[in-house]
Design an enzyme around this catalytic site. Structure first.
Site, PDB file in Angstrom:
ATOM      1  N   LYS A 100      54.910 -32.792  45.732  1.00  0.00           N
ATOM      2  CA  LYS A 100      56.068 -32.074  45.200  1.00  0.00           C
ATOM      3  C   LYS A 100      56.537 -31.032  46.230  1.00  0.00           C
ATOM      4  O   LYS A 100      55.735 -30.609  47.073  1.00  0.00           O
ATOM      5  CB  LYS A 100      55.720 -31.434  43.860  1.00  0.00           C
ATOM      6  CG  LYS A 100      54.534 -30.463  43.910  1.00  0.00           C
ATOM      7  CD  LYS A 100      54.941 -29.101  44.396  1.00  0.00           C
ATOM      8  CE  LYS A 100      53.797 -28.300  44.947  1.00  0.00           C
ATOM      9  NZ  LYS A 100      54.232 -27.260  45.886  1.00  0.00           N
ATOM     10  N   TYR A 183      56.533 -25.452  40.123  1.00  0.00           N
ATOM     11  CA  TYR A 183      55.419 -25.341  39.181  1.00  0.00           C
ATOM     12  C   TYR A 183      55.877 -24.679  37.883  1.00  0.00           C
ATOM     13  O   TYR A 183      55.540 -25.124  36.776  1.00  0.00           O
ATOM     14  CB  TYR A 183      54.289 -24.503  39.789  1.00  0.00           C
ATOM     15  CG  TYR A 183      53.476 -25.196  40.844  1.00  0.00           C
ATOM     16  CD1 TYR A 183      52.406 -26.004  40.493  1.00  0.00           C
ATOM     17  CD2 TYR A 183      53.754 -25.029  42.192  1.00  0.00           C
ATOM     18  CE1 TYR A 183      51.632 -26.632  41.468  1.00  0.00           C
ATOM     19  CE2 TYR A 183      52.995 -25.650  43.167  1.00  0.00           C
ATOM     20  CZ  TYR A 183      51.937 -26.451  42.802  1.00  0.00           C
ATOM     21  OH  TYR A 183      51.183 -27.076  43.759  1.00  0.00           O
TER      22      TYR A 183
END
Length: 366
Positions: A100, A183
């Site tokens: 990510k 996140y």
């Protein structure tokens, strides 16, 4: 590409800090996954890590040669390189597990997803927390309304990043929202079980001499339907923090640490004035990604988190930076549906020991 083997052969592409300290050691705890090759632009890394792990190492120029000998790649490159190396792997019939954020723009994410779909290969975004005990427990508590009706989510995620780190370079996809914000966004989306409909952000930079190309800190507000709000602040120039809270009309849940992989995660659940505390021991959070993705390849299942899951977070990041530039809220139109992590995905693997690093260090130099 389907494989008839009992394990999936991987090439790890990019041998920076996260690859060396977490991804490469994780293969010891993933029996259905086998490290088969390394890819790096650094000759010393290729030589030393090839000897250590007893696998061939390739330069970026020889990427296609590497792809001819593996079933899947784990892409741990700078953010701006994710799309190119994913698409090249897909074109070679190789499955992709990509760190990510999935990419820097929604357009890049869409091209990655389309390339993998067209080639008949699988694409998974490497959200390690989708398999982690505390995270899944938090999602389950919110989903089962243990907190009552969820009202708001709040988080801080910060660290002191060295000025020469790749996270401070705009051309490599740097910025606090790409590295830390995803996140917070991912946690809020999964705790609420919904997608934001509008966002607002404000960015500041008092450290332009250290990081002139990106935001030093960004404060974000995400509005969800049913009057739910998520707020968070990310920073590359503040003391280490990394926790979140979700509050409902009957209780609250505080998870701190909430995003860490170098230590165990903890939560405090408070309902009717009574608080329960629970801590999870430090574990290998990367091996479960490999186990899950390899299982999906071997059994022809769709991975969770998918490429679309990664895209959903990137479109929020893009909208937040647009809002910060314009000084106005930005609406988010609906964009498909994604699967959510469930208890079935929870996996526990023993912690790994930090190996000796080869020309790599953490963003903060720790």
């Amino acid at each position: 590409m389907a494989t008839s083997r009992n394990s999936v052969r991987y090439a790890v592409v990019g041998l920076g800090h996260i690859a060396q300290v977490a991804v490469l050691p994780a293969f010891r705890h993933a029996r259905n996954s086998r490290l088969a090759a390394l890819v790096s632009g650094d000759r010393q890394k290729r030589a030393q890590l090839s000897r250590r792990y007893k696998v061939p190492a390739f330069s970026y120029e020889d990427y296609e040669d590497c792809l001819a000998n593996v079933d899947a790649v784990y892409i741990a490159l700078p953010n701006s390189m994710h799309a190119e190396y994913t698409i090249r792997a897909a074109n070679a019939g190789v499955h992709v597990l990509c760190e990510k954020p999935l990419a820097v723009t929604v357009e890049e994410c869409e091209r990655m997803i389309e390339a993998c779909q067209s080639a008949g290969v699988k694409l998974m975004t490497a959200y390690r927390l989708h398999f982690e005990t505390t995270t899944i427990r938090a999602i389950e508590l919110a989903r089962k309304r243990r907190l009552g009706q969820p009202k708001f989510y709040a988080s801080t995620f910060s660290m002191r990043v060295k000025p020469d780190n790749i996270r401070t370079r705009a051309d490599l996809g740097g910025g606090t929202l790409y590295d830390l914000g995803v996140y917070c966004i991912n946690a809020a989306r999964n705790l609420f079980g919904a997608e934001p409909v509008e966002v607002f952000a404000y960015s500041v930079n008092t450290a332009r001499n250290r990081m002139p190309e990106i935001d030093e800190s960004t404060a974000a507000v995400l509005r969800f339907e049913d009057a739910r709000l998520a707020t968070f602040i990310t920073s590359f120039n503040a003391a280490d923090t990394g926790g979140y809270s979700i509050v409902g009309d009957k209780g609250s849940l505080k998870v701190d640490p909430g995003y860490e992989y170098a230590e165990g995660l903890s939560y405090e659940l408070t309902i009717d004035g009574k608080t329960t505390k629970k801590t999870t021991a430090k574990r290998d959070q990367f091996a479960p990604e490999l186990v899950h993705f390899s299982g999906c390849i071997l059994r022809n299942r769709d991975p969770e988190p998918s490429g679309l899951e990664g895209l959903q977070d990137v479109r929020v990041v893009e909208a937040l930076y647009e809002s910060a530039r314009r000084g106005q809220p930005v609406r988010l139109p609906p964009y498909g549906e994604t699967s959510r992590p469930t208890r079935k995905q929870e996996m526990r693997r023993p912690a790994v020991r930090k190996p000796q690093l080869v020309k790599a260090e953490s963003a903060s130099g720790d």
